[in-house]
Design a protein around this motif. Sequence first.
Motif, PDB file in Angstrom:
ATOM      1  N   THR A  50       0.843  -1.205   0.000  1.00  0.00           N
ATOM      2  CA  THR A  50       0.000   0.000   0.000  1.00  0.00           C
ATOM      3  C   THR A  50       0.878   1.254   0.000  1.00  0.00           C
ATOM      4  N   ALA A  51       0.252   2.365  -0.325  1.00  0.00           N
ATOM      5  CA  ALA A  51       0.959   3.648  -0.314  1.00  0.00           C
ATOM      6  C   ALA A  51       1.438   3.983   1.099  1.00  0.00           C
ATOM      7  N   GLY A  52       0.652   3.646   2.091  1.00  0.00           N
ATOM      8  CA  GLY A  52       1.041   3.899   3.481  1.00  0.00           C
ATOM      9  C   GLY A  52       2.291   3.130   3.876  1.00  0.00           C
ATOM     10  N   GLU A  53       2.413   1.893   3.404  1.00  0.00           N
ATOM     11  CA  GLU A  53       3.610   1.100   3.694  1.00  0.00           C
ATOM     12  C   GLU A  53       4.841   1.698   3.014  1.00  0.00           C
ATOM     13  N   ILE A  54       4.651   2.220   1.820  1.00  0.00           N
ATOM     14  CA  ILE A  54       5.768   2.856   1.106  1.00  0.00           C
ATOM     15  C   ILE A  54       6.219   4.107   1.854  1.00  0.00           C
ATOM     16  N   VAL A  55       5.279   4.910   2.313  1.00  0.00           N
ATOM     17  CA  VAL A  55       5.606   6.117   3.080  1.00  0.00           C
ATOM     18  C   VAL A  55       6.356   5.734   4.356  1.00  0.00           C
ATOM     19  N   THR A  56       5.945   4.646   5.002  1.00  0.00           N
ATOM     20  CA  THR A  56       6.623   4.177   6.216  1.00  0.00           C
ATOM     21  C   THR A  56       8.071   3.792   5.922  1.00  0.00           C
ATOM     22  N   VAL A  57       8.312   3.120   4.799  1.00  0.00           N
ATOM     23  CA  VAL A  57       9.672   2.742   4.420  1.00  0.00           C
ATOM     24  C   VAL A  57      10.531   3.991   4.232  1.00  0.00           C
ATOM     25  N   VAL A  58      10.002   4.992   3.545  1.00  0.00           N
ATOM     26  CA  VAL A  58      10.752   6.235   3.308  1.00  0.00           C
ATOM     27  C   VAL A  58      11.034   6.946   4.630  1.00  0.00           C
ATOM     28  N   THR A  59      10.051   7.022   5.490  1.00  0.00           N
ATOM     29  CA  THR A  59      10.212   7.692   6.786  1.00  0.00           C
ATOM     30  C   THR A  59      11.245   6.978   7.652  1.00  0.00           C
ATOM     31  N   ARG A  60      11.209   5.660   7.656  1.00  0.00           N
ATOM     32  CA  ARG A  60      12.196   4.894   8.440  1.00  0.00           C
ATOM     33  C   ARG A  60      13.602   5.116   7.902  1.00  0.00           C
ATOM     34  N   TYR A  61      13.738   5.199   6.596  1.00  0.00           N
ATOM     35  CA  TYR A  61      15.053   5.451   6.006  1.00  0.00           C
ATOM     36  C   TYR A  61      15.581   6.812   6.458  1.00  0.00           C
ATOM     37  N   LEU A  62      14.709   7.804   6.468  1.00  0.00           N
ATOM     38  CA  LEU A  62      15.127   9.158   6.837  1.00  0.00           C
ATOM     39  C   LEU A  62      15.469   9.283   8.316  1.00  0.00           C
ATOM     40  N   ALA A  63      14.880   8.437   9.148  1.00  0.00           N
ATOM     41  CA  ALA A  63      15.019   8.566  10.595  1.00  0.00           C
ATOM     42  C   ALA A  63      16.472   8.534  11.072  1.00  0.00           C
ATOM     43  N   GLY A  64      17.316   7.730  10.472  1.00  0.00           N
ATOM     44  CA  GLY A  64      18.682   7.616  10.949  1.00  0.00           C
ATOM     45  C   GLY A  64      19.695   8.468  10.204  1.00  0.00           C
ATOM     46  N   THR A  65      19.243   9.417   9.416  1.00  0.00           N
ATOM     47  CA  THR A  65      20.167  10.172   8.563  1.00  0.00           C
ATOM     48  C   THR A  65      20.483  11.583   9.055  1.00  0.00           C
ATOM     49  N   GLY A  66      19.776  12.039  10.058  1.00  0.00           N
ATOM     50  CA  GLY A  66      19.966  13.412  10.513  1.00  0.00           C
ATOM     51  C   GLY A  66      19.006  14.391   9.863  1.00  0.00           C
ATOM     52  N   ILE A  67      18.192  13.899   8.937  1.00  0.00           N
ATOM     53  CA  ILE A  67      17.177  14.736   8.306  1.00  0.00           C
ATOM     54  C   ILE A  67      15.850  14.474   9.010  1.00  0.00           C
ATOM     55  N   ASN A  68      15.203  15.539   9.402  1.00  0.00           N
ATOM     56  CA  ASN A  68      13.922  15.420  10.100  1.00  0.00           C
ATOM     57  C   ASN A  68      12.842  14.969   9.109  1.00  0.00           C
ATOM     58  N   PRO A  69      12.244  13.783   9.318  1.00  0.00           N
ATOM     59  CA  PRO A  69      11.197  13.315   8.402  1.00  0.00           C
ATOM     60  C   PRO A  69       9.999  14.264   8.311  1.00  0.00           C
ATOM     61  N   ALA A  70       9.802  15.099   9.330  1.00  0.00           N
ATOM     62  CA  ALA A  70       8.698  16.061   9.298  1.00  0.00           C
ATOM     63  C   ALA A  70       8.928  17.143   8.244  1.00  0.00           C
ATOM     64  N   GLN A  71      10.177  17.319   7.796  1.00  0.00           N
ATOM     65  CA  GLN A  71      10.494  18.326   6.782  1.00  0.00           C
ATOM     66  C   GLN A  71      10.414  17.761   5.369  1.00  0.00           C
ATOM     67  N   VAL A  72      10.006  16.487   5.246  1.00  0.00           N
ATOM     68  CA  VAL A  72       9.923  15.833   3.943  1.00  0.00           C
ATOM     69  C   VAL A  72       8.478  15.446   3.673  1.00  0.00           C
ATOM     70  N   THR A  73       7.955  15.909   2.538  1.00  0.00           N
ATOM     71  CA  THR A  73       6.613  15.536   2.101  1.00  0.00           C
ATOM     72  C   THR A  73       6.745  14.388   1.115  1.00  0.00           C
ATOM     73  N   ILE A  74       6.080  13.260   1.424  1.00  0.00           N
ATOM     74  CA  ILE A  74       6.186  12.066   0.596  1.00  0.00           C
ATOM     75  C   ILE A  74       4.858  11.842  -0.106  1.00  0.00           C
ATOM     76  N   THR A  75       4.913  11.690  -1.423  1.00  0.00           N
ATOM     77  CA  THR A  75       3.711  11.469  -2.226  1.00  0.00           C
ATOM     78  C   THR A  75       3.861  10.164  -2.989  1.00  0.00           C
ATOM     79  N   VAL A  76       2.849   9.293  -2.850  1.00  0.00           N
ATOM     80  CA  VAL A  76       2.823   8.029  -3.569  1.00  0.00           C
ATOM     81  C   VAL A  76       1.454   7.908  -4.224  1.00  0.00           C
TER      82      VAL A  76
END
Length: 113
Positions: free
Chosen positions: A40-66
């Motif tokens: 689902t699109a929600g699962e894809i967004v979760t994958v992207v958010t989890r990837y961003l979590a450990g990078t130093g980039i705040n996931p709240a500053q990223v808008t993800i569209t699927v």
Amino acid sequence: LSILFGTIEFGMIMYGREVVTNASREGARAGIIQRTPAVTAGEIVTVVTRYLAGTGINPAQVTITVPASGGGTGTLVTVTAIYKYPWLIPYLPKILGLPSPLSISMTTTMRHE
């Protein structure tokens, strides 16, 4: 000092761009996997958010569209991530005439297996 800080700022922008590119790529990879039920699109967004979590980039500053995809073989899965880069040096965008925050947009498209 302005050249030094400008170089650091440019490096941070390029780092953010690469991280967001890789995050959208990971989301698209997760979306093209053949399984029942389809990813689902929600699962894809979760994958992207989890990837961003450990990078130093705040996931709240990223808008993800699927966009919704059919999930069938041969269909395309597109993941778009727009990162609103917060300037580390607040006066720099004013001097250079750049927007604040700076929008960095990455789109990845992969064909469903």
